[in-house]
Design an enzyme around this catalytic site. Structure first.
Site, PDB file in Angstrom:
ATOM      1  N   GLY A   1      31.900  79.930  37.047  1.00 59.69           N
ATOM      2  CA  GLY A   1      32.787  80.909  36.413  1.00 59.69           C
ATOM      3  C   GLY A   1      33.281  81.937  37.414  1.00 59.69           C
ATOM      4  O   GLY A   1      34.448  82.333  37.390  1.00 59.69           O
TER       5      GLY A   1
ATOM      6  N   ARG B   1      20.037  78.299  34.472  1.00 56.28           N
ATOM      7  CA  ARG B   1      19.067  79.386  34.251  1.00 56.28           C
ATOM      8  C   ARG B   1      18.140  79.070  33.073  1.00 56.28           C
ATOM      9  O   ARG B   1      17.001  79.529  33.023  1.00 56.28           O
ATOM     10  CB  ARG B   1      19.788  80.717  34.035  1.00 56.28           C
ATOM     11  CG  ARG B   1      20.646  81.115  35.252  1.00 56.28           C
ATOM     12  CD  ARG B   1      20.932  82.593  35.308  1.00 56.28           C
ATOM     13  NE  ARG B   1      22.028  82.868  36.243  1.00 56.28           N
ATOM     14  CZ  ARG B   1      21.926  82.900  37.569  1.00 56.28           C
ATOM     15  NH1 ARG B   1      20.762  82.667  38.149  1.00 56.28           N
ATOM     16  NH2 ARG B   1      22.970  83.157  38.331  1.00 56.28           N
TER      17      ARG B   1
ATOM     18  N   ASP C   1      22.356  88.084  33.550  1.00 59.50           N
ATOM     19  CA  ASP C   1      21.975  86.700  33.901  1.00 59.50           C
ATOM     20  C   ASP C   1      20.478  86.458  33.761  1.00 59.50           C
ATOM     21  O   ASP C   1      20.017  85.317  33.888  1.00 59.50           O
ATOM     22  CB  ASP C   1      22.399  86.385  35.341  1.00 59.50           C
ATOM     23  CG  ASP C   1      23.914  86.262  35.471  1.00 59.50           C
ATOM     24  OD1 ASP C   1      24.589  86.065  34.438  1.00 59.50           O
ATOM     25  OD2 ASP C   1      24.418  86.366  36.603  1.00 59.50           O
TER      26      ASP C   1
HETATM   27  C1  S3P Z   1      29.125  87.514  38.078  1.00 61.73           C
HETATM   28  C2  S3P Z   1      29.302  88.315  36.972  1.00 61.73           C
HETATM   29  C3  S3P Z   1      28.657  88.042  35.685  1.00 61.73           C
HETATM   30  C4  S3P Z   1      27.505  87.061  35.809  1.00 61.73           C
HETATM   31  C5  S3P Z   1      27.856  85.894  36.674  1.00 61.73           C
HETATM   32  C6  S3P Z   1      28.241  86.352  38.068  1.00 61.73           C
HETATM   33  C7  S3P Z   1      29.846  87.857  39.322  1.00 61.73           C
HETATM   34  O1  S3P Z   1      29.606  87.497  34.782  1.00 61.73           O
HETATM   35  O2  S3P Z   1      27.092  86.620  34.542  1.00 61.73           O
HETATM   36  O3  S3P Z   1      26.773  84.995  36.777  1.00 61.73           O
HETATM   37  O4  S3P Z   1      29.521  87.313  40.388  1.00 61.73           O
HETATM   38  O5  S3P Z   1      30.751  88.698  39.264  1.00 61.73           O
HETATM   39  P1  S3P Z   1      30.529  88.434  33.848  1.00 61.73           P
HETATM   40  O6  S3P Z   1      31.375  89.235  34.711  1.00 61.73           O
HETATM   41  O7  S3P Z   1      31.316  87.453  33.026  1.00 61.73           O
HETATM   42  O8  S3P Z   1      29.564  89.228  33.024  1.00 61.73           O
END
Ligand code: S3P
Length: 437
Positions: free
Chosen positions: A99, A392, A319
């Protein structure tokens, strides 16, 4: 290439001990590659996380024309092409399970003269992208999603203008994407967060020579600032250390030491939650070279008591909830988490998938729309848990074996390689009785 591991088998634990060094931080590794790619000159990344997620970002940058050397698995040299040096990729950019890679790339690529298409694996293709596409459109980008999900098509060739954006949800990925787009926008971009989220982008932009302002809950950045290549020394990932931290709380009678862990306060909500539960944790700060605080963490087993998780800690431990639920299941009394609906749109619906696994392993709980109530203290039964391809969740249930009365099998674990290469060996080294047949 070795065949992907499909399942873990765990025997009930007898205790953990020792000293471990966890692999590099995933969030920081992604950002170092991206900022290095658009900087002028070379960027050396030491302690790079050689995981599937970060390698997806690396391949995407290579497809966009950035030359990248990897003298060792965890040592990377990025030959930045400067602000205007990226070129379009003929093929879609495949972000795999990541993501962060997809959302930050949307910001990085929205204002380029060329078009880009971003795709991912089955999990990523289900995740919401309008949270980033919306504000980028307000900046002038032309972006198409498929009912809010990937594939994401960035049409390119549009002039971006700065916006003043108030985020509806606490998300470092949304904040970072807007800041990256802001680098190539006219004017001063301003992003306001409803609650603090990880600030690695802001810290790293500063390391690359970009002036980033902070006014209360708002971050500001003027477009057109050049980035200069630098050296990024990546600390161990707190989110990966979290599994070992909870393992220590549950079963390290003689103590367990985690070395060189990134302890940026926007990441360490789990430390505070475990301390509220009565955990015996000592943080030994070490010097930091990249604007990111680093520490050795010592943890010793002891009794835990259930807590109501303070709302302010939710974004700071987003996380870590899967493994926190394992700690909660072992704590005396009830633990309540609310305001954590973001967990439903992670690599899996982490509230639903964790609840199903806890049920299988005999833990009394109530699933809530935005959280969970866990009544802990009885230990886990054995059983077979499906991680639904969520790294996770797979690692969290491996830690549950330390307090299980019978063997645990965990299915669909191949994606542990997206964030934690070497997890099985490191877990074995402290005494977790895990095998990956
Ligand atoms: C992350 C932000 C978080 C986290 C992801 C990594 C990042 O997501 O859950 O594993 O590296 O900016 P969100 O921004 O959607 O909360």
């Amino acid at each position: 290439m070795a065949a992907a591991v499909k399942e873990y088998q765990l025997a009930p634990g007898t205790g953990v001990a020792g000293s471990v060094t966890i692999p590099g931080d995933k969030s920081i590794s992604h950002r170092a590659l991206m900022l290095g790619g658009i900087a002028t000159g070379a960027t050396r990344i030491s302690g790079f996380l050689a995981s599937e997620d970060c390698l997806a970002t690396l391949s995407a940058l290579a497809a966009l024309g950035v030359q990248i050397e990897r003298p060792q698995a965890t040592e990377v040299i990025v030959h930045g092409v400067g602000a205007a040096g990226l070129h379009g990729s003929a093929k879609p950019l495949d972000m795999g399970n990541a993501g962060t890679a997809m959302r930050l790339s949307m910001g990085l690529l929205a204002g380029r003269p060329f078009a880009s298409t971003l795709i991912g694996d089955a999990s990523l293709m289900r995740r919401p992208m309008e949270r980033v596409a919306g504000p980028l459109r307000q900046m002038g980008a032309e972006i198409t999603t498929q009912e809010g999900r990937p594939p994401v098509r960035l049409h390119g060739g549009r002039v971006l203008n700065a916006i003043d954006y108030v985020m509806p949800m606490a998300s470092a990925q949304v904040k970072s994407a807007i800041l990256l787009a802001g680098l190539s926008a006219n004017g001063t971009t301003r992003v306001t967060e409803p609650a603090p989220t990880r600030d690695h982008t802001e810290r790293m932009l500063h390391a690359f020579g970009v002036r980033v302002g902070r006014e209360g809950a708002a971050v500001t950045l003027s477009g057109g600032q050049p980035l200069t290549g630098t050296h990024i020394d990546v600390p161990a990932d707190f989110s990966s250390a979290a599994f070992f931290l909870v393992a220590g709380c549950l079963a390290a009678q003689q103590g367990l030491r985690l070395c060189n862990v990134g302890v940026n306060p926007t990441r360490t909500g789990l430390l505070e939650m475990l301390q509220l539960m009565g955990a015996r944790i000592t943080v030994h700060p070490r010097s930091s070279g990249v604007g990111e605080p680093i520490a050795d963490i010592e943890v010793q087993a002891g009794p835990l008591r259930g807590i109501e998780v303070p709302a302010s800690l939710v974004p700071l431990s987003i996380d870590e909830f899967p493994v926190f639920f394992i700690a909660a299941a072992c704590a005396q009394g009830e633990t309540v988490v609310r305001g954590a609906e973001e967990l439903r749109v992670k690599e899996s619906d982490r509230l639903a998938v964790m609840a199903a696994g806890l049920k299988t392993l005999g833990i009394d709980h109530t699933l809530l729309p935005d959280g969970i109530r866990i009544r802990g203290g009885q230990g886990f039964t054995g059983g077979t848990v499906d991680s639904h391809g969520d790294h996770r969740i797979a690692m969290s249930f491996a830690i549950a074996s330390l307090k299980a009365s019978a063997p645990i099998r965990i299915l669909d674990v191949a994606n542990v390689a997206t964030s934690f290469p070497g997890f099985v060996e490191l877990a074995q080294s402290i005494g977790i009785r895990i095998s990956a047949p």
